[in-house]
Design a protein around this motif. Sequence first.
Motif, PDB file in Angstrom:
ATOM      1  N   ASN A  52       0.820  -1.212   0.000  1.00  0.00           N
ATOM      2  CA  ASN A  52       0.000   0.000   0.000  1.00  0.00           C
ATOM      3  C   ASN A  52       0.849   1.254   0.000  1.00  0.00           C
ATOM      4  O   ASN A  52       0.496   2.263  -0.633  1.00  0.00           O
ATOM      5  CB  ASN A  52      -0.937  -0.002   1.211  1.00  0.00           C
ATOM      6  CG  ASN A  52      -2.174  -0.845   0.989  1.00  0.00           C
ATOM      7  OD1 ASN A  52      -2.613  -1.030  -0.141  1.00  0.00           O
ATOM      8  ND2 ASN A  52      -2.732  -1.364   2.066  1.00  0.00           N
ATOM      9  N   ASN A  53       1.973   1.212   0.677  1.00  0.00           N
ATOM     10  CA  ASN A  53       2.861   2.382   0.682  1.00  0.00           C
ATOM     11  C   ASN A  53       3.489   2.605  -0.687  1.00  0.00           C
ATOM     12  O   ASN A  53       3.705   3.756  -1.109  1.00  0.00           O
ATOM     13  CB  ASN A  53       3.938   2.234   1.748  1.00  0.00           C
ATOM     14  CG  ASN A  53       3.397   2.435   3.153  1.00  0.00           C
ATOM     15  OD1 ASN A  53       2.320   3.017   3.331  1.00  0.00           O
ATOM     16  ND2 ASN A  53       4.124   1.956   4.154  1.00  0.00           N
ATOM     17  N   TYR A  54       3.798   1.527  -1.393  1.00  0.00           N
ATOM     18  CA  TYR A  54       4.318   1.691  -2.754  1.00  0.00           C
ATOM     19  C   TYR A  54       3.227   2.221  -3.693  1.00  0.00           C
ATOM     20  O   TYR A  54       3.512   3.036  -4.583  1.00  0.00           O
ATOM     21  CB  TYR A  54       4.859   0.360  -3.285  1.00  0.00           C
ATOM     22  CG  TYR A  54       6.321   0.143  -2.978  1.00  0.00           C
ATOM     23  CD1 TYR A  54       7.294   1.029  -3.460  1.00  0.00           C
ATOM     24  CD2 TYR A  54       6.754  -0.936  -2.214  1.00  0.00           C
ATOM     25  CE1 TYR A  54       8.640   0.847  -3.190  1.00  0.00           C
ATOM     26  CE2 TYR A  54       8.096  -1.144  -1.932  1.00  0.00           C
ATOM     27  CZ  TYR A  54       9.035  -0.244  -2.424  1.00  0.00           C
ATOM     28  OH  TYR A  54      10.375  -0.424  -2.136  1.00  0.00           O
ATOM     29  N   ILE A  55       1.999   1.754  -3.506  1.00  0.00           N
ATOM     30  CA  ILE A  55       0.901   2.313  -4.311  1.00  0.00           C
ATOM     31  C   ILE A  55       0.793   3.809  -4.048  1.00  0.00           C
ATOM     32  O   ILE A  55       0.588   4.612  -4.974  1.00  0.00           O
ATOM     33  CB  ILE A  55      -0.419   1.585  -3.982  1.00  0.00           C
ATOM     34  CG1 ILE A  55      -0.355   0.134  -4.468  1.00  0.00           C
ATOM     35  CG2 ILE A  55      -1.607   2.307  -4.615  1.00  0.00           C
ATOM     36  CD1 ILE A  55      -1.520  -0.725  -3.999  1.00  0.00           C
ATOM     37  N   ARG A  56       0.937   4.182  -2.809  1.00  0.00           N
ATOM     38  CA  ARG A  56       0.873   5.604  -2.436  1.00  0.00           C
ATOM     39  C   ARG A  56       2.006   6.403  -3.071  1.00  0.00           C
ATOM     40  O   ARG A  56       1.804   7.521  -3.560  1.00  0.00           O
ATOM     41  CB  ARG A  56       0.929   5.723  -0.912  1.00  0.00           C
ATOM     42  CG  ARG A  56       0.783   7.136  -0.358  1.00  0.00           C
ATOM     43  CD  ARG A  56       0.845   7.093   1.165  1.00  0.00           C
ATOM     44  NE  ARG A  56       0.637   8.399   1.754  1.00  0.00           N
ATOM     45  CZ  ARG A  56       1.592   9.300   1.965  1.00  0.00           C
ATOM     46  NH1 ARG A  56       2.857   9.007   1.617  1.00  0.00           N
ATOM     47  NH2 ARG A  56       1.320  10.474   2.519  1.00  0.00           N
ATOM     48  N   SER A  57       3.212   5.872  -3.095  1.00  0.00           N
ATOM     49  CA  SER A  57       4.358   6.632  -3.612  1.00  0.00           C
ATOM     50  C   SER A  57       4.452   6.613  -5.135  1.00  0.00           C
ATOM     51  O   SER A  57       4.963   7.559  -5.741  1.00  0.00           O
ATOM     52  CB  SER A  57       5.664   6.100  -3.009  1.00  0.00           C
ATOM     53  OG  SER A  57       5.898   4.758  -3.391  1.00  0.00           O
ATOM     54  N   LEU A  58       3.958   5.540  -5.760  1.00  0.00           N
ATOM     55  CA  LEU A  58       4.025   5.430  -7.220  1.00  0.00           C
ATOM     56  C   LEU A  58       2.772   5.974  -7.905  1.00  0.00           C
ATOM     57  O   LEU A  58       2.804   6.261  -9.116  1.00  0.00           O
ATOM     58  CB  LEU A  58       4.242   3.970  -7.622  1.00  0.00           C
ATOM     59  CG  LEU A  58       5.592   3.381  -7.206  1.00  0.00           C
ATOM     60  CD1 LEU A  58       5.612   1.869  -7.406  1.00  0.00           C
ATOM     61  CD2 LEU A  58       6.727   4.038  -7.982  1.00  0.00           C
ATOM     62  N   VAL A  59       1.684   6.095  -7.183  1.00  0.00           N
ATOM     63  CA  VAL A  59       0.435   6.735  -7.633  1.00  0.00           C
ATOM     64  C   VAL A  59      -0.042   6.212  -8.994  1.00  0.00           C
ATOM     65  O   VAL A  59      -0.155   6.982  -9.955  1.00  0.00           O
ATOM     66  CB  VAL A  59       0.575   8.274  -7.682  1.00  0.00           C
ATOM     67  CG1 VAL A  59      -0.815   8.925  -7.660  1.00  0.00           C
ATOM     68  CG2 VAL A  59       1.426   8.811  -6.564  1.00  0.00           C
TER      69      VAL A  59
END
Length: 581
Positions: free
Chosen positions: A416-423
């Motif tokens: 989820n944090n990667y989804i947040r950072s990669l948008v």
Amino acid sequence: MKRENRRKIQLMFLSLLLVAILAACGGGAGTNTTTDNTATTTDNTATTTDNTAATTDTTATDTPMAFEPMSVAAENCDYGGKIKSIEAKDEYTVVFTLCKSDPAFLAKVAFVPFAIQPAEWIAQTGGTGEILEKPIGTGPYMVERWERGNQIVFKRFDGYWGTPAIAETVVLRWNTDGTARLVELQAGTADMVTNISPGDYNLVANNPNLNLIEVANPNVFYLAMTNTYAPYDDVNFRMAIAMGIDRKRIVDNFYPAGSEVAHSFTPCSIPNGCEGDPWYDFDPDAARELLAKVDIPAGKVFKIYYRDVFRGYLPEPGAVAVEIQTQLRNNLGIEAQVEVMESGQFIAESTAGNLDGFYLLGWGADYPHVTNFLDFHFGAANPQFGTPHPEIYELLLRASTMSDANESAPLYAEANNYIRSLVPMVPIAHGASAHAALVSLKNAYVPPFGSTQFSLLDPGKDTLVFVQNAEPISLYCADETDGESLRPCEQVLESLLRYKTDSGDTEPALATACTGNDDSTVWTCTLRQGVTFHDGSTFDANDVIASWAAGIDAANPYHVGNTGAFEYYTYLWDQLINPQE
């Protein structure tokens, strides 16, 4: 059709088809060497053998032939998917062997895209044409006719193995306008309608003749971008959009009470859905700083695509599209034009990653597991948002094999944090929604997962009228993802398991039980005996193999469907067997 007829057709064409199909498939993985799956006119195998066109049997005898089980299999697990093989062990036993453990296996196989149709019907239609509008299932209703642009008429199937449907006839209609659907209900020309407009909740609740039914289905609405088009390929641009859209304003102005601004892509009601950091707050100043780093041609006008279909995750699509257009201009200085697309084209083009602008889409939960949200959208095989991100999908692959939610939680937090950072997209809302029915309609309900079963509704008359948001795209739901298509399919088709009406738990349907081994990599499903399809043929294990093979095996001659994407097979099982170059 008698089994001996199946066998004689098979013998007649076996050698010819082996040559033809092996030539077409290059003798690749996934071949089937023990199949027999015919009935009225044709043979149909799981992967590469016995796929014939209509013929006439002139040599039939009355001597029964032994059941010859079919199978579909990958050569090995190196292809990257979860399914190693599916085998009919006998007429009423099917064994699924997985390449890796899948804790959501039972929930997945209960889903309607994995429903069963007669092997001979799949072969007769070639996986296209008539099967798109007239599925043949084992359910309590069968399709009588589809009047394109108007309605679908269902008739009660009197040979149903379970509890018979209450209403003899069901008429399914559609209207994209929530107020127009409500008008039909108020006039008594409909018994139940989907998705009441937010502004009409009180009207329904205060009408003694109407019943407001809240929908508990977890969902998400998101603003999507495709990273194979500039400037969406620049993470600074995507992050600027994430910070520059006032998501709370959208929820406050266009969603009913009970809706939430999205914390993350997956709703918090799904275990592990909210692991990780919350999504960005609205910060237009920081967004404009990021935009200053992006090369955007002067005078560029962006596009915002949407389909005019009222959904629980997006109740007012046109109004929300204009709101986002306005926010892009006022908050970020970005000009965009709104473009409405026909529903089927929109779904096909967006999920294939072919839209060169922003687009409005969402997701309602099919089963209560985080894989339904994350694996489908961010898996390695999904081109929807452009080139998939290994930082995300490699974590999802690891987490998807863990049955203990506590053990997998750190991986989902990281994903989820990667989804947040990669948008890849911007999650905006988890929408509350409600259907409505006449008070006179007994048993009216909306399940949290799956669709309302028309067979349980009692209108007190011969005909039940149900009005949904849009016309189905097709009724071959092995190759559909749209809820307006899945709903009618669920009235006609059945899977091995089904969801309970009040939860996401599964219960027996065409299988009386599916039992896993110790590490959940082998699942043995015992099939219900004495079940009849709408065409009068008898359900057995080869129908299961043929139905699954048409979806999971890309080299299968019946892997055609409506779009040919078979997205649920692709994303929920990680990869198709025999993926095509």
